[in-house]
Design an enzyme around this catalytic site. Structure first.
Site, PDB file in Angstrom:
ATOM      1  N   HIS A 306      -7.718   4.393  -3.437  1.00  0.00           N
ATOM      2  CA  HIS A 306      -7.690   3.020  -3.805  1.00  0.00           C
ATOM      3  C   HIS A 306      -7.159   2.532  -5.178  1.00  0.00           C
ATOM      4  O   HIS A 306      -7.192   3.471  -6.157  1.00  0.00           O
ATOM      5  CB  HIS A 306      -9.258   2.425  -3.898  1.00  0.00           C
ATOM      6  CG  HIS A 306      -9.404   0.864  -3.760  1.00  0.00           C
ATOM      7  ND1 HIS A 306      -9.176   0.076  -4.596  1.00  0.00           N
ATOM      8  CD2 HIS A 306      -9.528   0.173  -2.511  1.00  0.00           C
ATOM      9  CE1 HIS A 306      -9.453  -1.097  -4.274  1.00  0.00           C
ATOM     10  NE2 HIS A 306      -9.760  -1.321  -2.915  1.00  0.00           N
ATOM     11  N   ASP A 363     -11.790   0.941   4.594  1.00  0.00           N
ATOM     12  CA  ASP A 363     -11.348   1.187   5.821  1.00  0.00           C
ATOM     13  C   ASP A 363     -11.593   2.506   6.463  1.00  0.00           C
ATOM     14  O   ASP A 363     -11.215   2.606   7.876  1.00  0.00           O
ATOM     15  CB  ASP A 363     -10.032   1.046   5.804  1.00  0.00           C
ATOM     16  CG  ASP A 363      -9.167  -0.498   5.304  1.00  0.00           C
ATOM     17  OD1 ASP A 363      -8.585  -0.444   4.268  1.00  0.00           O
ATOM     18  OD2 ASP A 363      -9.777  -1.248   6.129  1.00  0.00           O
TER      19      ASP A 363
HETATM   20  C1  SDX Z   1      -7.370  -1.856   1.003  1.00  0.00           C
HETATM   21  O1  SDX Z   1      -6.777  -3.671  -3.336  1.00  0.00           O
HETATM   22  C2  SDX Z   1      -7.826  -4.020  -2.680  1.00  0.00           C
HETATM   23  O2  SDX Z   1      -8.813  -4.237  -3.002  1.00  0.00           O
HETATM   24  C3  SDX Z   1      -7.497  -3.434  -1.358  1.00  0.00           C
HETATM   25  C4  SDX Z   1      -8.756  -3.617  -0.570  1.00  0.00           C
HETATM   26  C5  SDX Z   1      -9.426  -4.759  -0.245  1.00  0.00           C
HETATM   27  O3  SDX Z   1     -10.423  -5.018   0.075  1.00  0.00           O
HETATM   28  O4  SDX Z   1      -8.559  -5.891  -0.195  1.00  0.00           O
HETATM   29  O5  SDX Z   1      -9.895  -2.944  -0.880  1.00  0.00           O
HETATM   30  C6  SDX Z   1      -8.573  -2.945   1.034  1.00  0.00           C
HETATM   31  O6  SDX Z   1      -6.217  -2.156   1.085  1.00  0.00           O
HETATM   32  C7  SDX Z   1      -8.086  -0.344   0.891  1.00  0.00           C
HETATM   33  C8  SDX Z   1      -6.888   0.737   0.895  1.00  0.00           C
HETATM   34  C9  SDX Z   1      -6.532   0.868   2.330  1.00  0.00           C
HETATM   35  N1  SDX Z   1      -5.406   1.702   2.272  1.00  0.00           N
HETATM   36  C10 SDX Z   1      -5.417   3.126   2.821  1.00  0.00           C
HETATM   37  O7  SDX Z   1      -6.430   3.628   3.058  1.00  0.00           O
HETATM   38  C11 SDX Z   1      -4.048   3.835   2.920  1.00  0.00           C
HETATM   39  C12 SDX Z   1      -4.252   5.283   2.303  1.00  0.00           C
HETATM   40  N2  SDX Z   1      -4.331   5.124   0.703  1.00  0.00           N
HETATM   41  C13 SDX Z   1      -3.172   5.210   0.012  1.00  0.00           C
HETATM   42  O8  SDX Z   1      -1.884   5.013   0.421  1.00  0.00           O
HETATM   43  C14 SDX Z   1      -3.455   4.926  -1.470  1.00  0.00           C
HETATM   44  O9  SDX Z   1      -4.565   5.541  -2.097  1.00  0.00           O
HETATM   45  C15 SDX Z   1      -3.517   3.326  -2.062  1.00  0.00           C
HETATM   46  C16 SDX Z   1      -2.391   2.781  -1.422  1.00  0.00           C
HETATM   47  C17 SDX Z   1      -4.602   2.562  -1.092  1.00  0.00           C
HETATM   48  C18 SDX Z   1      -3.449   3.131  -3.261  1.00  0.00           C
HETATM   49  O10 SDX Z   1      -2.473   3.727  -4.088  1.00  0.00           O
HETATM   50  P1  SDX Z   1      -2.509   3.989  -5.362  1.00  0.00           P
HETATM   51  O11 SDX Z   1      -3.564   3.916  -6.299  1.00  0.00           O
HETATM   52  O12 SDX Z   1      -1.143   3.445  -5.946  1.00  0.00           O
HETATM   53  O13 SDX Z   1      -2.113   5.566  -5.641  1.00  0.00           O
HETATM   54  P2  SDX Z   1      -0.956   6.258  -5.663  1.00  0.00           P
HETATM   55  O14 SDX Z   1      -0.146   6.033  -4.471  1.00  0.00           O
HETATM   56  O15 SDX Z   1      -0.149   5.844  -7.178  1.00  0.00           O
HETATM   57  O16 SDX Z   1      -1.165   7.778  -5.453  1.00  0.00           O
HETATM   58  C19 SDX Z   1      -1.854   8.560  -6.641  1.00  0.00           C
HETATM   59  C20 SDX Z   1      -1.715  10.022  -5.876  1.00  0.00           C
HETATM   60  C21 SDX Z   1      -0.389  10.259  -5.446  1.00  0.00           C
HETATM   61  O17 SDX Z   1      -0.134  11.783  -5.670  1.00  0.00           O
HETATM   62  P3  SDX Z   1       0.907  12.272  -6.897  1.00  0.00           P
HETATM   63  O18 SDX Z   1       1.962  11.736  -6.996  1.00  0.00           O
HETATM   64  O19 SDX Z   1      -0.201  11.874  -8.103  1.00  0.00           O
HETATM   65  O20 SDX Z   1       0.951  13.853  -6.665  1.00  0.00           O
HETATM   66  O21 SDX Z   1      -2.528  10.347  -5.192  1.00  0.00           O
HETATM   67  C22 SDX Z   1      -2.009  10.530  -3.848  1.00  0.00           C
HETATM   68  C23 SDX Z   1      -0.630  10.157  -4.027  1.00  0.00           C
HETATM   69  O22 SDX Z   1       0.143  10.806  -3.420  1.00  0.00           O
HETATM   70  N3  SDX Z   1      -2.676   9.652  -2.622  1.00  0.00           N
HETATM   71  C24 SDX Z   1      -2.829  10.132  -1.542  1.00  0.00           C
HETATM   72  C25 SDX Z   1      -3.587   9.058  -1.103  1.00  0.00           C
HETATM   73  N4  SDX Z   1      -3.638   8.114  -1.869  1.00  0.00           N
HETATM   74  C26 SDX Z   1      -2.896   8.150  -2.932  1.00  0.00           C
HETATM   75  N5  SDX Z   1      -2.660  11.322  -1.026  1.00  0.00           N
HETATM   76  C27 SDX Z   1      -3.081  11.412   0.228  1.00  0.00           C
HETATM   77  N6  SDX Z   1      -3.868  10.459   0.861  1.00  0.00           N
HETATM   78  C28 SDX Z   1      -4.288   9.442   0.444  1.00  0.00           C
HETATM   79  N7  SDX Z   1      -4.682   8.352   1.059  1.00  0.00           N
END
Ligand code: SDX
Length: 428
Positions: A306, A363
């Protein structure tokens, strides 16, 4: 002395005030930065940038706190009433009994769609994505309620909020019926909010669908837990569009499109796809976790991580409990829940996720409940729309009522070609 920060550039020092919120969050007010220094800030994804002050929702991502108008979401669990929470988010306090009854009556009176809107549904192919239909139908709805394109008083806002919150169910149900080639089932004024939606989705022309009370409560809670989440992607979109003085229908329709994305509201459907892929034997939970850790796999553990929560999303905890209640009530074992639990157990014991503070979000479990109720995966994000609609309306109103609000217009750092000239095509 008021708190401030200093920035020095080219031998000059500038001072900027620090704004402190009621929960002691602090922000540097840089409104004068560009006129003082000629510089802007750069913050792709706005992870460090506040777009506004807001009194609607408070999140503490480190402590896993979520409060609507100051009330912890856990306190809505006992007797979940989505409509009461919707009114509170929009108007700033819990409604008294007169206000709650008035708003409920407005919703009951406005569940129907104009009969002509059926032709719009018929214009979509049956394989149309429900989110495409939903966003289009909200702007279509506005055409039939254009007297609400400009809003001047609270009662007018309460009426249009009731119409949108009531009719979004009918739009969702008619969308479901359209893509499944089923006849439309009209709303039943005797049914409460969630029961009426399930009736319009699942009744047959000759046999009414009656929702169990526990299922109704589960859906009320799901909608409450999705009702607002401060400046998330779709809510910021509603504010961005509303900042140009676009009407509420246009702003909400834009929010639906932002929510559609798999990184945002589309994640609930992606979670089920992930669980089904594992269940169908394509992958084991252990293998999936390994893939999610590999950058080049293009696989993420959907429903995990998140932008704000760097601890457990409090909504995920509550939805996991609701999962178990609904499955028990329906006397159903869902192997996908077992897989979800296994993934959570593996991830929370794996340094890759723990070190990146990746925990289950809203989710991760919601889709299992929706599936148990009989709602198909392609309708999951439409359910998120129904839940989030009051939050979008509340933020649109908060900005609309703010006399200092300006049209949103971020700046950029240009990195394109410099000082080129036009070359006629016969010389290229
Ligand atoms: C919602 O904003 C809100 O409030 C949204 C929400 C709402 O109520 O409106 O809460 C609803 O959208 C919840 C989120 C739903 N999305 C998912 O579940 C999709 C999977 N999650 C990710 O794609 C990710 O965690 C995000 C998009 C939710 C957040 O991304 P960030 O904070 O930008 O994190 P990032 O992409 O910068 O990742 C940081 C690190 C990375 O690795 P490194 O580059 O440091 O090596 O964490 C890794 C990412 O690759 N990572 C994941 C991951 N999420 C982040 N690796 C594997 N699986 C994941 N789910």
């Amino acid at each position: 002395m008021a708190d401030s920060v200093q920035i020095s550039s080219n031998g000059k020092t500038y001072s900027y005030p620090v704004v402190t919120g009621t929960e002691n969050e602090r922000g540097i007010d840089i409104s004068r930065l560009r006129s003082d220094t000629g510089m802007i800030t750069l913050d792709p994804g706005y992870g460090n940038t506040g777009s506004c002050k807001s009194a609607i929702t408070y999140i503490d991502g480190d402590k896993g706190i979520l409060r609507y108008r100051g009330i912890p979401i856990e306190e809505f669990e006992r007797e979940p009433d989505f409509i009461e929470v919707a009114w509170m988010l929009i108007f700033g306090r819990l409604p008294n009994s007169t206000e709650r009854e008035r708003f409920g009556n407005r919703l009951t009176a406005n569940a129907h769609l104009h009969e002509s809107m059926k032709h719009t549904f018929e214009g979509f192919p049956t394989n149309a994505p429900p989110m495409a239909i939903t966003s289009a139908m909200i702007n279509t709805l506005g055409c039939f309620h254009s007297e609400f394109y400009s809003l001047t008083d609270e009662m007018q806002l309460e009426e249009v909020a009731a119409r949108l919150i009531s009719k979004i169910r009918t739009i969702a149900a008619f969308t479901y019926r359209r893509v499944n080639g089923l006849p439309y089932i009209y709303p039943d004024d005797k049914l409460r909010y969630c029961a009426n939606m399930l009736h319009m989705m699942f009744s047959k022309p000759y046999e009414q669908y009656i929702a169990d009370t526990e299922i109704e409560d589960a859906l009320n809670l799901i909608f409450i837990l999705h009702a607002d989440h401060e400046q998330n992607c779709s809510t910021s979109t509603v504010r961005m569009v509303g900042s140009s003085k676009a009407n509420l229908f246009a702003s909400i329709s834009a929010g639906v499109c932002a929510l559609w994305g798999p990184l945002h509201g589309g994640a609930n459907a992606e979670v089920l796809g992930m669980l089904e892929k594992i269940h169908d034997g394509g992958l084991t939970a252990e293998k999936y976790i390994e893939l999610a850790k590999q950058k080049d796999s293009n696989v993420r553990l959907m429903g995990f991580g998140h932008r704000v929560y760097k601890h457990y999303d409090p909504r995920a905890k509550m939805l996991q409990k609701t999962c178990e209640t609904v499955l028990k009530k329906l006397n159903r074992q869902d192997p996908l829940l077992d897989i979800a639990r296994k993934l959570e157990e593996l991830a929370l014991a794996d340094d890759y996720f723990v070190s990146r503070k990746l925990y289950p979000n809203v989710d991760f479990y919601s889709g299992i409940i929706l599936r148990a109720i009989g709602i198909p995966i392609n309708m999951f994000t439409v359910m998120f729309v129904i839940g989030r609609l009051p939050g979008w309306i509340a933020h649109w109103k908060e900005q609309h009522d703010d006399p200092t609000a300006k049209i949103a217009r971020p700046r950029q750092i240009y990195t394109g070609p410099v000082n080129r000239h036009y070359v006629p095509i016969n010389q290229r």
